[in-house]
Design an enzyme around this catalytic site. Structure first.
Site: not given
Length: 287
Positions: A101-103, A105, A263
């Protein structure tokens, strides 16, 4: 939704990391990677909805219950990539998938691109490429980072009188989250101090990066991914609302799904977690 969770410690040559283990011991091996300033509880709602997977949800270095890096060490993206590979080595996983997820990812994409023989599948949530910078910006960015490092000894983390105030602050923070999501992250992210509570995260995590990849670098990583990859985007997330983001996906073989939510759609509520799971379960089930 509840599930049996095992708390483990991973003693890498240079640092001790903490993680949650979900699923059967003989399940498909998956390493789950959270976003910046979050922790392993980012997957507390999603992981139990992914049956048949053996998920190791890490606390990145400097986050959650993991140790902080040694003085003088850095928190650059490629440092996290190396950590994840060492975690797989310690778990005895030659081939494994990544759920980021996010960073997390972004780190997943970098590892999958650079070590394609090790990665089976790539499941990404509202994250793909890092913030980029071009060559002419590099001297100024390094100067900004160096000045911030010099000022670090005088930097103090906020102290909250009670847990509820810390939860409210997290709800308003970067990548704003629901109250329930903030409470889950706080369970693993807060520690008691004189005067109340503060976050366990290393203060160095908020320092500006001394060097950013160029757009060409970032695209090269995304285009080098060889394994099956699925990207779940949030309608109100950080990527879908970016101008020209659709053009970034051109030429990538990623399967893309767009879901309602923000997000942290996989953590904000039960419906969002189930919607993400409904995307990833068939993806992981493909032979």
């Amino acid at each position: 939704m509840t599930a049996q969770v095992e708390e483990i410690r991973l003693n890498l040559p240079h640092i001790e990391l903490a993680a949650h283990l979900y699923g059967p011991e003989d399940g498909q091996p998956v390493i789950a990677l959270h976003g910046w300033l979050d922790n392993a509880n980012s997957f507390a709602r999603l992981a139990p909805r992914l049956p048949g997977l053996r998920i190791a949800a890490l606390d990145f270095a400097g986050h959650g219950l993991s140790s902080h890096r040694a003085p003088g060490a850095s928190y650059l993206l490629w440092d996290y990539v190396a950590d994840v590979l060492l975690v797989a080595e310690q778990l005895g996983w030659e081939r494994f998938s990544l759920l980021g997820h996010s960073m997390g990812a972004i780190v997943s994409v970098m590892l999958a691109a650079s070590m394609p023989d090790r990665i089976e599948r790539l499941a990404l949530i509202d994250g793909l490429m890092p913030y980029t910078g071009e060559a002419e910006q590099a001297p100024a960015k390094l100067g900004e980072a160096l000045r911030a490092q010099l000022a670090l000894p005088d930097k103090r983390k906020p102290v909250y009188a009670d847990i509820d105030r810390a939860v409210q602050a997290r709800m308003r923070g970067t990548g704003a989250v629901s109250r329930e999501a903030a409470e889950l992250l706080a369970r693993r992210g807060l520690m008691p101090v004189h005067g109340g509570y503060t976050w366990r995260t290393d203060s160095r995590l908020t320092l500006p990066s001394p060097l950013r990849l160029t757009r060409a670098h970032a695209l090269a990583f995304a285009r080098a991914v060889q394994c099956p990859a699925m990207l779940v985007l949030a309608e109100e997330g950080l990527l879908h609302v970016e101008p020209n983001f659709a053009s970034l996906l051109e030429g990538l073989s990623f399967e893309v799904r767009l879901l309602p939510g923000k997000h942290h759609l996989h953590l904000d509520d039960e419906a969002g977690a189930q919607a993400v799971a409904d995307c990833f379960n068939p993806f992981f089930a493909i032979p």
